[in-house]
Design a protein around this motif. Structure first.
Motif, PDB file in Angstrom:
ATOM      1  N   ASN A 111       0.827  -1.206   0.000  1.00  0.00           N
ATOM      2  CA  ASN A 111       0.000   0.000   0.000  1.00  0.00           C
ATOM      3  C   ASN A 111       0.862   1.257   0.000  1.00  0.00           C
ATOM      4  O   ASN A 111       0.572   2.210  -0.726  1.00  0.00           O
ATOM      5  CB  ASN A 111      -0.955   0.005   1.183  1.00  0.00           C
ATOM      6  CG  ASN A 111      -2.189  -0.838   0.936  1.00  0.00           C
ATOM      7  OD1 ASN A 111      -2.253  -1.590  -0.020  1.00  0.00           O
ATOM      8  ND2 ASN A 111      -3.160  -0.740   1.818  1.00  0.00           N
ATOM      9  N   ALA A 112       1.908   1.260   0.792  1.00  0.00           N
ATOM     10  CA  ALA A 112       2.793   2.428   0.827  1.00  0.00           C
ATOM     11  C   ALA A 112       3.447   2.646  -0.535  1.00  0.00           C
ATOM     12  O   ALA A 112       3.525   3.788  -1.019  1.00  0.00           O
ATOM     13  CB  ALA A 112       3.855   2.245   1.910  1.00  0.00           C
ATOM     14  N   CYS A 169       0.625   3.807  -3.097  1.00  0.00           N
ATOM     15  CA  CYS A 169       0.079   5.136  -2.805  1.00  0.00           C
ATOM     16  C   CYS A 169       1.090   6.249  -3.078  1.00  0.00           C
ATOM     17  O   CYS A 169       0.702   7.411  -3.255  1.00  0.00           O
ATOM     18  CB  CYS A 169      -0.414   5.200  -1.365  1.00  0.00           C
ATOM     19  SG  CYS A 169      -1.957   4.277  -1.137  1.00  0.00           S
ATOM     20  N   GLN A 226      -5.852   8.920  -4.840  1.00  0.00           N
ATOM     21  CA  GLN A 226      -6.316   9.062  -3.468  1.00  0.00           C
ATOM     22  C   GLN A 226      -6.036   7.770  -2.725  1.00  0.00           C
ATOM     23  O   GLN A 226      -6.537   6.707  -3.102  1.00  0.00           O
ATOM     24  CB  GLN A 226      -7.811   9.383  -3.447  1.00  0.00           C
ATOM     25  CG  GLN A 226      -8.322   9.762  -2.092  1.00  0.00           C
ATOM     26  CD  GLN A 226      -9.744  10.311  -2.161  1.00  0.00           C
ATOM     27  OE1 GLN A 226     -10.291  10.548  -3.229  1.00  0.00           O
ATOM     28  NE2 GLN A 226     -10.345  10.504  -1.001  1.00  0.00           N
ATOM     29  N   GLU A 227      -5.256   7.836  -1.661  1.00  0.00           N
ATOM     30  CA  GLU A 227      -4.826   6.622  -0.960  1.00  0.00           C
ATOM     31  C   GLU A 227      -5.997   5.803  -0.433  1.00  0.00           C
ATOM     32  O   GLU A 227      -5.913   4.585  -0.380  1.00  0.00           O
ATOM     33  CB  GLU A 227      -3.823   6.941   0.155  1.00  0.00           C
ATOM     34  CG  GLU A 227      -4.316   7.876   1.243  1.00  0.00           C
ATOM     35  CD  GLU A 227      -5.136   7.206   2.313  1.00  0.00           C
ATOM     36  OE1 GLU A 227      -4.993   5.991   2.547  1.00  0.00           O
ATOM     37  OE2 GLU A 227      -5.954   7.909   2.920  1.00  0.00           O
ATOM     38  N   SER A 228      -7.098   6.432  -0.097  1.00  0.00           N
ATOM     39  CA  SER A 228      -8.234   5.687   0.434  1.00  0.00           C
ATOM     40  C   SER A 228      -8.970   4.889  -0.642  1.00  0.00           C
ATOM     41  O   SER A 228      -9.852   4.094  -0.321  1.00  0.00           O
ATOM     42  CB  SER A 228      -9.213   6.624   1.145  1.00  0.00           C
ATOM     43  OG  SER A 228      -9.771   7.544   0.229  1.00  0.00           O
ATOM     44  N   VAL A 255      -2.085   6.456  -8.377  1.00  0.00           N
ATOM     45  CA  VAL A 255      -3.051   6.260  -7.290  1.00  0.00           C
ATOM     46  C   VAL A 255      -3.328   7.648  -6.713  1.00  0.00           C
ATOM     47  O   VAL A 255      -2.577   8.156  -5.887  1.00  0.00           O
ATOM     48  CB  VAL A 255      -2.522   5.279  -6.211  1.00  0.00           C
ATOM     49  CG1 VAL A 255      -3.538   5.119  -5.096  1.00  0.00           C
ATOM     50  CG2 VAL A 255      -2.190   3.937  -6.848  1.00  0.00           C
TER      51      VAL A 255
END
Length: 119
Positions: free
Chosen positions: A25-26, A29, A36-38, A34
């Protein structure tokens, strides 16, 4: 969107799920594709029943499927798959005597039919 599914053969236990989720994820993101990280949804799926080839050798796998809305360039897809592989490389267990295969694929989701709501 995006969705990342990480399947791994259970003979890689203990698989560091929390560390892997955080690392991929890190990495993703931090990439401009990507926005928006959410929006990134990642999950792990342990696979208990599997076969790799036809030989009785001890083998294991990790397969990451990154699903993105269509429209990304081939270069962007390659960069994202490389990021996932780079994040996985130091975290995937390497049991003695077991051949481990790690793969990443990027799959287009049809932009016209994809729908999402937030509450």
């Amino acid at each position: 969107m995006p969705h990342l599914t990480l399947e791994y053969s259970q003979n890689l236990a203990p698989f560091p799920e929390a560390e892997v989720l955080h690392a991929v994820n890190a990495a993703l993101c931090a990439h401009p594709e990507v926005a928006q990280e959410s929006d990134l949804k990642t999950r792990t799926v342990p696979v208990a029943s599997f076969a790799i080839g036809t030989q009785p050798e001890r083998r294991a796998f990790v397969h990451a499927q990154l699903r993105l809305l269509s429209g990304r360039t081939p270069e962007a897809k390659q960069a994202l798959s490389a990021l996932v592989l780079q994040a996985l490389r130091p975290l995937v267990p390497r049991p003695d005597g077991v051949q481990v295969q790690v793969s990443v694929e990027v799959v287009d989701m049809d932009r016209a039919s994809y729908q999402k709501e937030r509450w």
